[in-house]
Design an enzyme around this catalytic site. Structure first.
Site, PDB file in Angstrom:
ATOM      1  N   ASP A  74       3.557  -6.563   3.189  1.00 43.24           N
ATOM      2  CA  ASP A  74       4.493  -5.849   2.298  1.00 43.24           C
ATOM      3  C   ASP A  74       4.900  -6.638   1.050  1.00 43.24           C
ATOM      4  O   ASP A  74       6.086  -6.671   0.685  1.00 43.24           O
ATOM      5  CB  ASP A  74       5.748  -5.425   3.081  1.00 43.24           C
ATOM      6  CG  ASP A  74       5.434  -4.374   4.145  1.00 43.24           C
ATOM      7  OD1 ASP A  74       4.252  -4.014   4.314  1.00 43.24           O
ATOM      8  OD2 ASP A  74       6.388  -3.914   4.820  1.00 43.24           O
TER       9      ASP A  74
ATOM     10  N   ASP B 144       4.119  -0.890   2.874  1.00 43.48           N
ATOM     11  CA  ASP B 144       5.084   0.106   3.324  1.00 43.48           C
ATOM     12  C   ASP B 144       4.835   1.327   2.433  1.00 43.48           C
ATOM     13  O   ASP B 144       4.739   1.192   1.200  1.00 43.48           O
ATOM     14  CB  ASP B 144       6.492  -0.477   3.082  1.00 43.48           C
ATOM     15  CG  ASP B 144       7.502  -0.107   4.141  1.00 43.48           C
ATOM     16  OD1 ASP B 144       7.139   0.000   5.324  1.00 43.48           O
ATOM     17  OD2 ASP B 144       8.688   0.057   3.772  1.00 43.48           O
TER      18      ASP B 144
ATOM     19  N   HIS C 207       6.062   5.180   2.265  1.00 43.67           N
ATOM     20  CA  HIS C 207       6.856   6.285   2.800  1.00 43.67           C
ATOM     21  C   HIS C 207       6.747   7.548   1.950  1.00 43.67           C
ATOM     22  O   HIS C 207       6.767   7.472   0.714  1.00 43.67           O
ATOM     23  CB  HIS C 207       8.331   5.892   2.854  1.00 43.67           C
ATOM     24  CG  HIS C 207       8.622   4.688   3.691  1.00 43.67           C
ATOM     25  ND1 HIS C 207       8.167   4.543   4.992  1.00 43.67           N
ATOM     26  CD2 HIS C 207       9.343   3.559   3.432  1.00 43.67           C
ATOM     27  CE1 HIS C 207       8.602   3.387   5.474  1.00 43.67           C
ATOM     28  NE2 HIS C 207       9.304   2.770   4.550  1.00 43.67           N
TER      29      HIS C 207
ATOM     30  N   HIS D 124      11.892  10.227   3.578  1.00 38.30           N
ATOM     31  CA  HIS D 124      11.546   9.563   4.839  1.00 38.30           C
ATOM     32  C   HIS D 124      12.797   9.371   5.701  1.00 38.30           C
ATOM     33  O   HIS D 124      13.900   9.165   5.185  1.00 38.30           O
ATOM     34  CB  HIS D 124      10.904   8.204   4.542  1.00 38.30           C
ATOM     35  CG  HIS D 124      10.324   7.548   5.745  1.00 38.30           C
ATOM     36  ND1 HIS D 124      10.860   6.404   6.302  1.00 38.30           N
ATOM     37  CD2 HIS D 124       9.270   7.886   6.518  1.00 38.30           C
ATOM     38  CE1 HIS D 124      10.129   6.062   7.368  1.00 38.30           C
ATOM     39  NE2 HIS D 124       9.171   6.943   7.523  1.00 38.30           N
TER      40      HIS D 124
ATOM     41  N   HIS E  70      12.780   3.410  -0.757  1.00 40.17           N
ATOM     42  CA  HIS E  70      11.905   2.305  -1.176  1.00 40.17           C
ATOM     43  C   HIS E  70      10.467   2.642  -0.839  1.00 40.17           C
ATOM     44  O   HIS E  70      10.198   3.440   0.070  1.00 40.17           O
ATOM     45  CB  HIS E  70      12.318   1.002  -0.467  1.00 40.17           C
ATOM     46  CG  HIS E  70      12.132   1.071   1.026  1.00 40.17           C
ATOM     47  ND1 HIS E  70      13.048   1.670   1.863  1.00 40.17           N
ATOM     48  CD2 HIS E  70      11.111   0.656   1.823  1.00 40.17           C
ATOM     49  CE1 HIS E  70      12.607   1.610   3.105  1.00 40.17           C
ATOM     50  NE2 HIS E  70      11.426   1.007   3.118  1.00 40.17           N
TER      51      HIS E  70
ATOM     52  N   LYS F 295       1.601   1.957   6.106  1.00 42.77           N
ATOM     53  CA  LYS F 295       2.370   2.294   7.306  1.00 42.77           C
ATOM     54  C   LYS F 295       3.696   2.926   6.907  1.00 42.77           C
ATOM     55  O   LYS F 295       4.168   2.734   5.779  1.00 42.77           O
ATOM     56  CB  LYS F 295       2.607   1.033   8.129  1.00 42.77           C
ATOM     57  CG  LYS F 295       3.359   0.005   7.331  1.00 42.77           C
ATOM     58  CD  LYS F 295       3.485  -1.296   8.059  1.00 42.77           C
ATOM     59  CE  LYS F 295       4.183  -2.315   7.204  1.00 42.77           C
ATOM     60  NZ  LYS F 295       5.534  -1.934   6.768  1.00 42.77           N
TER      61      LYS F 295
ATOM     62  N   CYS G 169       9.420  -6.324   8.956  1.00 44.41           N
ATOM     63  CA  CYS G 169       7.995  -6.022   9.084  1.00 44.41           C
ATOM     64  C   CYS G 169       7.161  -7.204   9.563  1.00 44.41           C
ATOM     65  O   CYS G 169       6.190  -7.020  10.291  1.00 44.41           O
ATOM     66  CB  CYS G 169       7.475  -5.421   7.784  1.00 44.41           C
ATOM     67  SG  CYS G 169       8.209  -3.778   7.528  1.00 44.41           S
TER      68      CYS G 169
HETATM   69  C1  VGL Z   1      10.797  -3.448   5.518  1.00 44.98           C
HETATM   70  C2  VGL Z   1      12.864  -2.504   5.771  1.00 44.98           C
HETATM   71  C3  VGL Z   1      12.346  -1.255   5.531  1.00 44.98           C
HETATM   72  C4  VGL Z   1       9.964  -4.686   5.517  1.00 44.98           C
HETATM   73  C5  VGL Z   1      10.248  -2.204   5.282  1.00 44.98           C
HETATM   74  O1  VGL Z   1       8.894  -4.709   4.866  1.00 44.98           O
HETATM   75  O2  VGL Z   1      10.376  -5.669   6.170  1.00 44.98           O
HETATM   76  N1  VGL Z   1      12.096  -3.586   5.779  1.00 44.98           N
HETATM   77  N2  VGL Z   1      11.037  -1.112   5.284  1.00 44.98           N
HETATM   78 ZN    ZN Z   2      10.226   0.799   4.800  1.00 46.31          ZN
END
Ligand code: VGL
Ligand code: ZN
Length: 220
Positions: A24, A62, A64, A68, A97, A122, A167
């Site tokens: 990410d 990430d 979404h 979401h 996000h 994901k 993540c």
């Molecule tokens: C993440 C919060 C929400 C991450 C992703 O990449 O750690 N944290 N979505």
């Molecule tokens: Zn996320």
């Protein structure tokens, strides 16, 4: 004769059965992004250094859909960092996000890993979050990464990226649970640290048998 490039060295070396998963490294998780991780901008250059020592590199994103289930804006009366109960368990609500195809979902422009072979996206099911890059938050819906790695004869997973306590740690715990030798490159991760989440993440990783290593030792 020119010295072999680090990537060639990794190909020839004993990491043929290992993969580096860079988690990410996206605009929304960097300073100025919609869910900025403190110090997040320090990670892409470290990922570039680490990646030169691995023949196999996977990037994650990430990814979404709008509205979401993990977005506070999808739940009237809720604010970012509130928690709610969902059918698969507790969910922290986040600012919007990494919306599919948005600028914030793009990989960091600082990344320089041309030999990365796969990008796993994901969190694309509207009603399930997915911190882990192996299994979604219901713990049963696979992303396909573990099958991909096994098909390629990979038995060892190194992780770095954002955020340590979400993540990265969920991915590491799943990798270990599914039989991969698993290492988190701890100084090449940065954390959100919401309500003790970082300490919990390290406890969960230790319990799952994830080993902690430092970047200097990985590239030595
Ligand atoms: C993440 C919060 C929400 C991450 C992703 O990449 O750690 N944290 N979505
Ligand atoms: Zn996320």
């Amino acid at each position: 004769m020119p010295a072999p490039s680090p990537v060639q060295l990794a190909t020839a070396g004993n990491r043929a059965r290992a993969v580096l998963v860079a988690v990410d490294l996206q605009v929304d998780f960097l300073p100025g992004g919609r869910l900025a991780v403190p110090g997040g901008h320090e990670v892409p250059p470290l990922a570039n250094v680490a990646a030169r020592h691995f023949a196999n590199v996977v990037l994650t994103q990430d990814w979404h859909p709008p509205s979401h289930v993990s977005f506070a804006s999808s739940h009237p009366g809720k604010a970012p960092f509130d928690e709610i109960d969902l059918p698969y368990g507790q969910q922290i609500l986040w600012p919007d996000h990494c919306v599919q195809d948005s600028d914030g979902a793009r990989l960091s422009a600082e990344l320089d890993i041309p030999h990365a072979q796969l990008i796993i996206r994901k969190g694309h099911h509207r009603t399930i979050d997915s911190y882990s890059t192996f299994y979604e938050a219901d713990r049963t819906t696979p992303t396909g990464l573990s099958g991909y790695l096994r098909d390629r004869g990979i038995d060892t997973v190194y992780l770095l990226g954002l955020a340590t306590d979400f993540c990265v740690s969920w991915s590491a715990v799943d990798a270990a649970r599914h039989g991969f030798a698993t290492y988190v490159i701890e100084d090449a991760c940065r954390a959100l640290d919401v309500d003790g989440s970082l300490a919990k993440a390290y406890a969960d990783m230790a319990a799952a048998g994830v080993r902690r290593v430092r970047l200097a030792d990985v590239i030595a």
